[in-house]
Design a protein around this motif. Structure first.
Motif, mmCIF file in Angstrom:
data_model
loop_
_atom_site.group_PDB
_atom_site.id
_atom_site.type_symbol
_atom_site.label_atom_id
_atom_site.label_comp_id
_atom_site.label_asym_id
_atom_site.label_seq_id
_atom_site.Cartn_x
_atom_site.Cartn_y
_atom_site.Cartn_z
ATOM 1 N N SER A 77 -0.380 37.181 -9.278
ATOM 2 C CA SER A 77 -0.991 36.177 -10.168
ATOM 3 C C SER A 77 -0.818 34.769 -9.606
ATOM 4 C CB SER A 77 -0.450 36.291 -11.592
ATOM 5 O OG SER A 77 0.943 36.125 -11.617
ATOM 6 N N ASP A 78 0.333 34.477 -8.963
ATOM 7 C CA ASP A 78 0.505 33.168 -8.327
ATOM 8 C C ASP A 78 -0.450 33.000 -7.147
ATOM 9 O OD1 ASP A 78 2.438 32.102 -10.034
ATOM 10 O OD2 ASP A 78 4.108 32.927 -8.867
ATOM 11 N N LEU A 79 -0.646 34.070 -6.378
ATOM 12 C CA LEU A 79 -1.592 33.996 -5.262
ATOM 13 C C LEU A 79 -3.000 33.686 -5.758
ATOM 14 C CD1 LEU A 79 -0.453 36.951 -2.967
ATOM 15 C CD2 LEU A 79 -0.213 34.501 -2.519
ATOM 16 N N PHE A 80 -3.368 34.285 -6.888
ATOM 17 C CA PHE A 80 -4.694 34.003 -7.431
ATOM 18 C C PHE A 80 -4.810 32.533 -7.843
ATOM 19 C CE2 PHE A 80 -8.153 34.070 -10.542
ATOM 20 C CZ PHE A 80 -9.143 34.607 -9.740
ATOM 21 N N GLU A 81 -3.757 32.002 -8.461
ATOM 22 C CA GLU A 81 -3.769 30.578 -8.835
ATOM 23 C C GLU A 81 -3.856 29.695 -7.596
ATOM 24 O OE1 GLU A 81 -4.121 29.280 -11.929
ATOM 25 O OE2 GLU A 81 -4.381 31.391 -12.448
ATOM 26 N N ILE A 82 -3.160 30.074 -6.527
ATOM 27 C CA ILE A 82 -3.214 29.320 -5.275
ATOM 28 C C ILE A 82 -4.638 29.334 -4.722
ATOM 29 C CG2 ILE A 82 -2.448 29.328 -2.856
ATOM 30 C CD1 ILE A 82 0.290 30.402 -3.999
ATOM 31 N N SER A 83 -5.309 30.480 -4.814
ATOM 32 C CA SER A 83 -6.674 30.566 -4.269
ATOM 33 C C SER A 83 -7.665 29.705 -5.048
ATOM 34 C CB SER A 83 -7.145 32.023 -4.206
ATOM 35 O OG SER A 83 -7.296 32.577 -5.481
ATOM 36 N N LYS A 84 -7.311 29.274 -6.230
ATOM 37 C CA LYS A 84 -8.172 28.372 -7.002
ATOM 38 C C LYS A 84 -8.106 26.927 -6.499
ATOM 39 C CE LYS A 84 -7.933 30.746 -11.475
ATOM 40 N NZ LYS A 84 -7.505 30.546 -12.880
ATOM 41 N N MET A 85 -7.102 26.616 -5.697
ATOM 42 C CA MET A 85 -6.945 25.237 -5.202
ATOM 43 C C MET A 85 -8.091 24.890 -4.259
ATOM 44 S SD MET A 85 -2.905 25.020 -4.317
ATOM 45 C CE MET A 85 -1.661 25.393 -5.523
ATOM 46 N N ASP A 86 -8.652 23.718 -4.440
ATOM 47 C CA ASP A 86 -9.768 23.274 -3.607
ATOM 48 C C ASP A 86 -9.373 23.090 -2.141
ATOM 49 O OD1 ASP A 86 -12.062 22.986 -5.423
ATOM 50 O OD2 ASP A 86 -10.781 21.541 -6.434
ATOM 51 N N GLU A 87 -8.095 22.897 -1.861
ATOM 52 C CA GLU A 87 -7.640 22.696 -0.485
ATOM 53 C C GLU A 87 -7.468 24.015 0.271
ATOM 54 O OE1 GLU A 87 -6.515 19.402 -3.117
ATOM 55 O OE2 GLU A 87 -5.998 21.513 -3.211
ATOM 56 N N VAL A 88 -7.460 25.138 -0.444
ATOM 57 C CA VAL A 88 -7.217 26.448 0.176
ATOM 58 C C VAL A 88 -8.539 27.052 0.648
ATOM 59 C CG1 VAL A 88 -6.444 28.818 -0.269
ATOM 60 C CG2 VAL A 88 -5.112 26.880 -1.116
ATOM 61 N N ALA A 89 -8.567 27.414 1.925
ATOM 62 C CA ALA A 89 -9.768 28.014 2.504
ATOM 63 C C ALA A 89 -9.747 29.531 2.436
ATOM 64 C CB ALA A 89 -9.892 27.582 3.974
ATOM 65 N N TYR A 90 -8.561 30.143 2.607
ATOM 66 C CA TYR A 90 -8.523 31.593 2.780
ATOM 67 C C TYR A 90 -7.109 32.099 2.557
ATOM 68 C CZ TYR A 90 -10.055 35.969 5.019
ATOM 69 O OH TYR A 90 -10.411 37.272 5.270
ATOM 70 N N LEU A 91 -6.996 33.304 2.013
ATOM 71 C CA LEU A 91 -5.716 34.001 1.880
ATOM 72 C C LEU A 91 -5.838 35.352 2.563
ATOM 73 C CD1 LEU A 91 -5.831 32.197 -0.905
ATOM 74 C CD2 LEU A 91 -3.862 33.584 -1.443
ATOM 75 N N SER A 92 -4.807 35.722 3.311
ATOM 76 C CA SER A 92 -4.798 37.032 3.963
ATOM 77 C C SER A 92 -3.390 37.586 3.950
ATOM 78 C CB SER A 92 -5.324 36.941 5.390
ATOM 79 O OG SER A 92 -4.448 36.158 6.178
ATOM 80 N N ASP A 93 -3.294 38.893 4.233
ATOM 81 C CA ASP A 93 -1.959 39.450 4.334
ATOM 82 C C ASP A 93 -1.291 38.850 5.549
ATOM 83 O OD1 ASP A 93 -3.772 40.802 5.974
ATOM 84 O OD2 ASP A 93 -2.548 42.603 6.025
ATOM 85 N N SER A 94 0.010 38.760 5.522
ATOM 86 C CA SER A 94 0.734 38.103 6.593
ATOM 87 C C SER A 94 0.683 38.936 7.868
ATOM 88 C CB SER A 94 2.187 37.890 6.172
ATOM 89 O OG SER A 94 2.885 37.208 7.168
ATOM 90 N N PRO A 95 0.471 38.273 9.012
ATOM 91 C CA PRO A 95 0.387 39.015 10.282
ATOM 92 C C PRO A 95 1.731 39.599 10.683
ATOM 93 C CG PRO A 95 0.192 36.647 10.652
ATOM 94 C CD PRO A 95 0.282 36.863 9.178
#
Length: 183
Positions: free
Chosen positions: A165-183
């Motif tokens: 749920s925190d990741l989803f809130e982070i993805s709402k930020m206008d500064e965030v371009a992309y979320l992926s699993d960690s390499p």
């Protein structure tokens, strides 16, 4: 009519139907921006927009966008731009439609999407901001959240451990371009 002529006729129909500006093609979605786009969980970013155009995007269109105070973040096939700024009453030459950029469109296929069953589950994810300056803004906001752990940061990338749920809130930020699993 033989098979070859039918295929040629179909190809011509498809190519004329898919002219500049007809579809927006993202990794997570393809849609006609002139039709109503279903807003996912009201997750559109407040200042990040996909603007589609009826013509190919020229330097004049880009200049016009920048003159209105918008930042061009990315080109999106076919004839659309991802831009950031306050929409207000802005209109551009050859503009077809404005679509709020959805948080769910920023998630990689490999990253498990949040659901009721996993919303409190922790996951390590890489957050990519549009720029190093944007990453600093994201980092500043995340440092105030005791449930989010910053594991690494450099330039426009952050590696964090957070709940779904925190990741989803982070993805709402206008500064965030992309979320992926960690390499």
């Amino acid at each position: 009519m033989d098979f070859g002529i039918k295929v040629l006729a179909l190809a011509l129909f498809i190519s004329t139907s898919a002219s500049a500006g007809s579809l927006v093609r993202l990794k997570k979605a393809t849609f006609d921006p002139t039709q109503a786009v279903q807003v996912l969980n009201q997750s559109g970013n407040e200042r990040t927009w996909i603007v589609s155009f009826s013509t190919p995007i020229s330097e004049d269109i880009k200049k016009e966008i920048r003159a209105h105070g918008f930042e061009i973040l990315s080109f999106i096939p076919d004839s659309a731009l991802l831009i950031r700024g306050d929409k207000a009453d802005a209109h551009f030459s050859h503009e077809e439609a404005w679509t709020p950029y959805q948080a769910a469109w920023k998630w990689s296929e490999a990253l498990q999407a949040p659901s009721l069953a996993n919303q409190n589950q922790n996951q390590i994810a890489m957050v990519r901001a549009y720029s190093a300056q944007d990453a600093k803004k994201v980092l500043s906001r995340l440092q105030n959240n005791q449930n989010i752990f910053i594991l690494n940061n450099s330039a426009e990338f952050l590696v964090i451990r957070a709940t779904q749920s925190d990741l989803f809130e982070i993805s709402k930020m206008d500064e965030v371009a992309y979320l992926s699993d960690s390499p």
